[in-house]
Design an enzyme around this catalytic site. Structure first.
Site, mmCIF file in Angstrom:
data_model
loop_
_atom_site.group_PDB
_atom_site.id
_atom_site.type_symbol
_atom_site.label_atom_id
_atom_site.label_comp_id
_atom_site.label_asym_id
_atom_site.label_seq_id
_atom_site.Cartn_x
_atom_site.Cartn_y
_atom_site.Cartn_z
ATOM 1 N N PRO A 89 0.829 -1.208 0.000
ATOM 2 C CA PRO A 89 0.000 0.000 0.000
ATOM 3 C C PRO A 89 0.863 1.258 0.000
ATOM 4 O O PRO A 89 1.895 1.324 0.674
ATOM 5 C CB PRO A 89 -0.797 -0.122 1.304
ATOM 6 C CG PRO A 89 -0.872 -1.585 1.560
ATOM 7 C CD PRO A 89 0.441 -2.139 1.080
ATOM 8 N N CYS A 90 0.433 2.261 -0.751
ATOM 9 C CA CYS A 90 1.265 3.453 -0.961
ATOM 10 C C CYS A 90 0.760 4.663 -0.199
ATOM 11 O O CYS A 90 1.139 5.787 -0.505
ATOM 12 C CB CYS A 90 1.343 3.783 -2.449
ATOM 13 S SG CYS A 90 -0.280 4.074 -3.215
ATOM 14 N N GLN A 91 -0.095 4.498 0.795
ATOM 15 C CA GLN A 91 -0.632 5.629 1.535
ATOM 16 C C GLN A 91 0.443 6.551 2.127
ATOM 17 O O GLN A 91 0.211 7.742 2.274
ATOM 18 C CB GLN A 91 -1.561 5.153 2.660
ATOM 19 C CG GLN A 91 -2.949 4.821 2.184
ATOM 20 C CD GLN A 91 -3.035 3.433 1.561
ATOM 21 O OE1 GLN A 91 -2.035 2.742 1.481
ATOM 22 N NE2 GLN A 91 -4.211 3.040 1.127
#
Length: 370
Positions: free
Chosen positions: A97-99
């Protein structure tokens, strides 16, 4: 384009393979965008792993993979080795995930300071955990996609260190160049123990919003297609309905009468957000589809012609999912927030497909010259 070749690569033997069958495990699989794309290229994805239980249904409903609800941070490498036990060629995919690098996370850091930074550091470690699993499993092939800013983070250097005995290539890919109808940029990394590998220049014809969603039934704001529970649009307040009626495709809130502009638009800082409350253009790619793409005020997510935001189905199709892709067993009752999160966080299907085709061609080439 960036590339790394280990000094020891010349010492690695070329693998001889009687067949080019590739077996894959998809870590951080989400709703299966990468899985579906890899399978469409001929790769056999046996296992999808994600901590989100909502991802079980779409993975197993739309692909041939089995879903495992697990935290990659504590995943036993033996689970992956068991899947690869009889594989002629193994592929480990990990799209963490790139949050930590999203616009929302940067805003949180500015607002909350160190606490937000600490949370981001924890998220960065998902890439580190992926690198550790690569080291323990030693698959034949590896791929990762993420947001471009990851390349400037120390954890990316750590990942490359774990791949020292691989041929590695990575670059930032413009997704519209691979046939995805979005102006989306993604960092793509591929690695192989079998031989040199490189990401090619992509020059596929640009797909437009019209070519992908132009034939879907018309909707009103708050309406739903009776034949497709995902083709539904969020409601608009009276003021937002008036705003979208004054919005031009590709235009900005500056097209509105002054009395419809919000207080933030009247400030100097408002000029830095021209795409908020915008309409898409029929004959251009869509903007990057996000988890909030169903909301007219969250970006340029207004329908090019109809007075509403794009529907959930339109968002999924702009992500490359087929028209009949099923995300949840009860999509009619599921909230916009939940479905928007699943769709917006997905790896675009087309990106998975071109990565899969790159690997199948790579393995075939190795077999041809061995």
């Amino acid at each position: 384009m960036k590339a790394i070749l280990s000094e020891n690569n010349s010492e690695l033997p070329m693998h001889r393979m009687e067949q080019s069958e590739i077996v894959a495990v998809d870590l951080f699989c989400g709703v299966g965008g990468l899985t579906y794309g890899l399978q469409s290229s001929g790769i056999s994805v046996k296992l999808g792993v994600d901590i989100d239980p909502d991802c079980a249904y779409p993975i197993e409903q739309n692909s041939n993979a089995t879903f495992l609800e697990a935290d990659v941070a504590s995943l036993d490498a033996g689970v992956i080795n068991g899947v690869f036990e009889n594989a002629k060629v193994s592929l480990l995919a990990g799209c963490a995930p790139c949050q930590p690098f999203s616009t929302y996370s940067r805003a949180a850091k500015q607002k909350h300071g160190d606490a937000a930074g600490e949370n981001r550091n924890k998220d960065w470690r998902l890439v580190e955990h992926f690198a550790t699993l690569i080291e323990r499993v030693q698959p034949d092939l590896v791929t990762m996609e993420n947001v471009p800013p990851l390349a400037q983070q120390p954890v990316f250097g750590l990942l490359l260190e774990k791949l020292q005995r691989y041929w590695v290539d990575w670059r930032v890919v413009e997704c519209q160049a691979i046939g995805l109808p979005q102006t989306r940029k993604r960092l793509v990394l591929v690695a192989s123990r079998l031989g040199p590998i490189a990401i090619p220049d992509f020059e596929k014809p640009t797909l437009t919003v019209r070519s992908v969603i132009g034939d879907l039934p018309a909707l009103e704001a708050g309406g739903q297609d009776p034949n497709d529970p995902l083709h539904r649009a969020s409601k608009l307040s009276p003021v937002n309905l008036a705003r979208i009626r004054h919005s031009k495709p590709g235009g900005t809130w500056r097209d509105w009468p002054v009395d419809l502009r919000s207080s933030c638009h009247l400030k100097d800082t408002g000029a830095t957000y021209p795409s908020v409350y915008g309409r898409m253009q029929w004959d251009a790619p869509a903007p990057t589809i996000t988890t909030q793409c169903f909301g007219y005020g969250n970006g340029r997510f207004g329908h090019p012609e109809q007075d509403r935001a794009i529907s959930l189905r339109e968002a999924s199709m702009l992500q490359g999912f087929p028209k009949d892709y099923s995300f949840l067993p009860d999509e009619k009752s599921a909230s916009f927030d939940k479905l928007g999160r699943l769709i917006g966080n997905a790896v675009p299907v087309k990106l998975g497909q071109v990565i899969g085709e790159l690997f199948t061609e790579h393995v075939a080439k190795i077999h041809l010259h061995s």
